[in-house]
Design a protein around this motif. Structure first.
Motif, mmCIF file in Angstrom:
data_model
loop_
_atom_site.group_PDB
_atom_site.id
_atom_site.type_symbol
_atom_site.label_atom_id
_atom_site.label_comp_id
_atom_site.label_asym_id
_atom_site.label_seq_id
_atom_site.Cartn_x
_atom_site.Cartn_y
_atom_site.Cartn_z
ATOM 1 N N ARG A 145 0.870 -1.182 0.000
ATOM 2 C CA ARG A 145 0.000 0.000 0.000
ATOM 3 C C ARG A 145 0.904 1.228 0.000
ATOM 4 O O ARG A 145 1.822 1.336 0.799
ATOM 5 C CB ARG A 145 -0.912 0.017 1.223
ATOM 6 C CG ARG A 145 -1.832 1.222 1.248
ATOM 7 C CD ARG A 145 -2.828 1.172 2.388
ATOM 8 N NE ARG A 145 -3.692 0.020 2.350
ATOM 9 C CZ ARG A 145 -4.716 -0.168 1.506
ATOM 10 N NH1 ARG A 145 -4.965 0.726 0.591
ATOM 11 N NH2 ARG A 145 -5.451 -1.241 1.577
ATOM 12 N N HIS A 146 0.655 2.165 -0.931
ATOM 13 C CA HIS A 146 1.445 3.394 -1.007
ATOM 14 C C HIS A 146 1.197 4.214 0.253
ATOM 15 O O HIS A 146 0.053 4.402 0.674
ATOM 16 C CB HIS A 146 1.055 4.182 -2.258
ATOM 17 C CG HIS A 146 1.984 5.305 -2.570
ATOM 18 N ND1 HIS A 146 1.854 6.544 -2.019
ATOM 19 C CD2 HIS A 146 3.062 5.344 -3.388
ATOM 20 C CE1 HIS A 146 2.802 7.323 -2.468
ATOM 21 N NE2 HIS A 146 3.554 6.617 -3.318
ATOM 22 N N ALA A 155 5.435 -3.341 -5.392
ATOM 23 C CA ALA A 155 6.582 -2.952 -4.577
ATOM 24 C C ALA A 155 7.881 -3.287 -5.305
ATOM 25 O O ALA A 155 8.774 -2.441 -5.399
ATOM 26 C CB ALA A 155 6.537 -3.645 -3.218
ATOM 27 N N ARG A 156 7.988 -4.507 -5.807
ATOM 28 C CA ARG A 156 9.172 -4.882 -6.573
ATOM 29 C C ARG A 156 8.839 -6.035 -7.497
ATOM 30 O O ARG A 156 7.911 -6.801 -7.259
ATOM 31 C CB ARG A 156 10.355 -5.218 -5.669
ATOM 32 C CG ARG A 156 10.218 -6.451 -4.865
ATOM 33 C CD ARG A 156 11.415 -6.634 -3.920
ATOM 34 N NE ARG A 156 11.256 -7.884 -3.206
ATOM 35 C CZ ARG A 156 12.096 -8.896 -3.304
ATOM 36 N NH1 ARG A 156 13.156 -8.799 -4.050
ATOM 37 N NH2 ARG A 156 11.874 -10.003 -2.639
ATOM 38 N N VAL A 157 9.616 -6.137 -8.554
ATOM 39 C CA VAL A 157 9.483 -7.215 -9.528
ATOM 40 C C VAL A 157 10.713 -8.093 -9.365
ATOM 41 O O VAL A 157 11.845 -7.618 -9.456
ATOM 42 C CB VAL A 157 9.378 -6.656 -10.962
ATOM 43 C CG1 VAL A 157 9.351 -7.779 -11.976
ATOM 44 C CG2 VAL A 157 8.154 -5.770 -11.099
ATOM 45 N N ILE A 158 10.487 -9.354 -9.094
ATOM 46 C CA ILE A 158 11.572 -10.297 -8.820
ATOM 47 C C ILE A 158 12.214 -10.730 -10.135
ATOM 48 O O ILE A 158 11.528 -11.183 -11.053
ATOM 49 C CB ILE A 158 11.051 -11.501 -8.010
ATOM 50 C CG1 ILE A 158 10.512 -11.001 -6.675
ATOM 51 C CG2 ILE A 158 12.142 -12.545 -7.815
ATOM 52 C CD1 ILE A 158 9.653 -11.976 -5.934
ATOM 53 N N HIS A 159 13.538 -10.576 -10.187
ATOM 54 C CA HIS A 159 14.289 -10.910 -11.400
ATOM 55 C C HIS A 159 14.070 -12.380 -11.787
ATOM 56 O O HIS A 159 14.190 -13.274 -10.959
ATOM 57 C CB HIS A 159 15.779 -10.640 -11.186
ATOM 58 C CG HIS A 159 16.612 -10.968 -12.378
ATOM 59 N ND1 HIS A 159 16.602 -10.203 -13.510
ATOM 60 C CD2 HIS A 159 17.454 -12.001 -12.623
ATOM 61 C CE1 HIS A 159 17.402 -10.747 -14.405
ATOM 62 N NE2 HIS A 159 17.938 -11.838 -13.887
ATOM 63 N N GLY A 160 13.706 -12.598 -13.053
ATOM 64 C CA GLY A 160 13.514 -13.950 -13.569
ATOM 65 C C GLY A 160 12.115 -14.496 -13.374
ATOM 66 O O GLY A 160 11.779 -15.536 -13.904
ATOM 67 N N LYS A 174 0.558 1.209 -10.273
ATOM 68 C CA LYS A 174 -0.648 1.192 -9.446
ATOM 69 C C LYS A 174 -1.587 0.112 -9.974
ATOM 70 O O LYS A 174 -1.841 0.025 -11.169
ATOM 71 C CB LYS A 174 -1.329 2.559 -9.507
ATOM 72 C CG LYS A 174 -2.656 2.630 -8.801
ATOM 73 C CD LYS A 174 -3.288 4.004 -8.988
ATOM 74 C CE LYS A 174 -4.703 4.037 -8.496
ATOM 75 N NZ LYS A 174 -5.325 5.343 -8.757
ATOM 76 N N LEU A 175 -2.094 -0.733 -9.064
ATOM 77 C CA LEU A 175 -3.075 -1.744 -9.454
ATOM 78 C C LEU A 175 -4.464 -1.173 -9.271
ATOM 79 O O LEU A 175 -4.801 -0.660 -8.193
ATOM 80 C CB LEU A 175 -2.916 -3.005 -8.596
ATOM 81 C CG LEU A 175 -1.580 -3.731 -8.670
ATOM 82 C CD1 LEU A 175 -1.603 -4.968 -7.792
ATOM 83 C CD2 LEU A 175 -1.246 -4.099 -10.087
ATOM 84 N N VAL A 176 -5.269 -1.237 -10.306
ATOM 85 C CA VAL A 176 -6.643 -0.744 -10.248
ATOM 86 C C VAL A 176 -7.617 -1.919 -10.140
ATOM 87 O O VAL A 176 -8.555 -1.876 -9.344
ATOM 88 C CB VAL A 176 -6.961 0.116 -11.496
ATOM 89 C CG1 VAL A 176 -8.404 0.591 -11.481
ATOM 90 C CG2 VAL A 176 -6.006 1.296 -11.581
ATOM 91 N N GLU A 177 -7.376 -2.951 -10.961
ATOM 92 C CA GLU A 177 -8.212 -4.155 -10.959
ATOM 93 C C GLU A 177 -7.312 -5.370 -11.066
ATOM 94 O O GLU A 177 -6.262 -5.313 -11.706
ATOM 95 C CB GLU A 177 -9.147 -4.183 -12.177
ATOM 96 C CG GLU A 177 -10.426 -3.469 -12.025
ATOM 97 C CD GLU A 177 -11.341 -3.690 -13.224
ATOM 98 O OE1 GLU A 177 -11.018 -4.529 -14.100
ATOM 99 O OE2 GLU A 177 -12.375 -3.037 -13.285
ATOM 100 N N GLU A 187 -7.079 -4.553 1.262
ATOM 101 C CA GLU A 187 -5.763 -4.698 1.876
ATOM 102 C C GLU A 187 -4.868 -5.494 0.920
ATOM 103 O O GLU A 187 -5.359 -6.314 0.140
ATOM 104 C CB GLU A 187 -5.869 -5.442 3.216
ATOM 105 C CG GLU A 187 -6.587 -4.663 4.295
ATOM 106 C CD GLU A 187 -5.895 -3.349 4.627
ATOM 107 O OE1 GLU A 187 -4.642 -3.332 4.718
ATOM 108 O OE2 GLU A 187 -6.593 -2.340 4.775
ATOM 109 N N PRO A 188 -3.543 -5.276 0.973
ATOM 110 C CA PRO A 188 -2.647 -6.036 0.089
ATOM 111 C C PRO A 188 -2.832 -7.553 0.197
ATOM 112 O O PRO A 188 -2.754 -8.266 -0.806
ATOM 113 C CB PRO A 188 -1.244 -5.612 0.552
ATOM 114 C CG PRO A 188 -1.441 -4.238 1.105
ATOM 115 C CD PRO A 188 -2.812 -4.255 1.732
#
Length: 195
Positions: A145-146, A155-160, A174-177, A187-188
């Motif tokens: 959550r921002h 938050a982050r994109v995991i390599h691979g 930002k996630l909308v849907e 909530e996340p």
């Protein structure tokens, strides 16, 4: 095909190899290797298959199955007809086999995206629709959550991971849907369950 071309190349290289030209011996050994020969045979087989891909007899096997069940209902009832009707009506047969057949026959492999709304505000930030098919693998991204806006963001994109390999999700997005479910106010942890 490719094997014939390779045979001709090997014949030419064997002549050059006798003259001891730089690197020709190594190239000759490489092209004679069993693993390369096997790969080329596999390649030729795949090319042959692609040229003779079978076409399905019908695109709607589920509809045809229902029609057969109706016809069998009117036929004289023997043990074999009862067994066939039971098989054709079983959920495993209808849902798994016939559904898979129809999907492949219609070449309907991609998920369908909902249409974009007509009433998007002009001053709205650019939005993109991302479609990732997970197939029992993790997404390869974390969400949070921002702190200021309260939006759910990547938050982050995991390599691979899947998200990284797709190149469609970035940290800060930002996630909308998610799967057609609006995430505003969730909530996340709830969003993770939808993912």
């Amino acid at each position: 095909g490719v094997s014939h071309v390779l045979t001709l190349v090997l014949q030419e290289l064997s002549l050059l190899c006798k003259r001891d030209v730089n690197g020709v011996g190594m190239l000759y050994d490489l092209l004679r290797s069993r693993w390369l020969q096997a790969l080329l045979k596999i390649y030729e087989c795949l090319q042959h298959y692609l040229g003779k891909r079978p076409d399905p007899v019908t695109l709607q096997a589920r509809v045809l199955s229902r029609e057969v069940v109706e016809l069998l209902r009117e036929a004289p009832q023997s043990g074999e007809i009862k067994e066939l009707r039971r098989l054709l009506r079983s959920p495993h047969f209808k849902a798994a086999l016939l559904s898979a057949h129809d999907t492949v026959a219609q070449k309907d492999f991609e998920p369908t995206l909902p249409p974009l709304p007509d009433n998007l505000p002009e001053n709205e930030e650019a939005m993109r629709i991302v479609c990732l098919v997970k197939n029992n693998q993790p997404l390869g991204a974390t969400i949070k959550r921002h702190e200021i806006t309260g939006d759910i963001t990547v938050a982050r994109v995991i390599h691979g991971g899947l998200a990284d390999r797709s190149g469609l999700l970035y940290a800060g997005d930002k996630l909308v849907e998610v799967n057609g479910v609006p995430v505003e106010g969730l909530e996340p942890e709830q969003v993770i369950n939808i993912l």
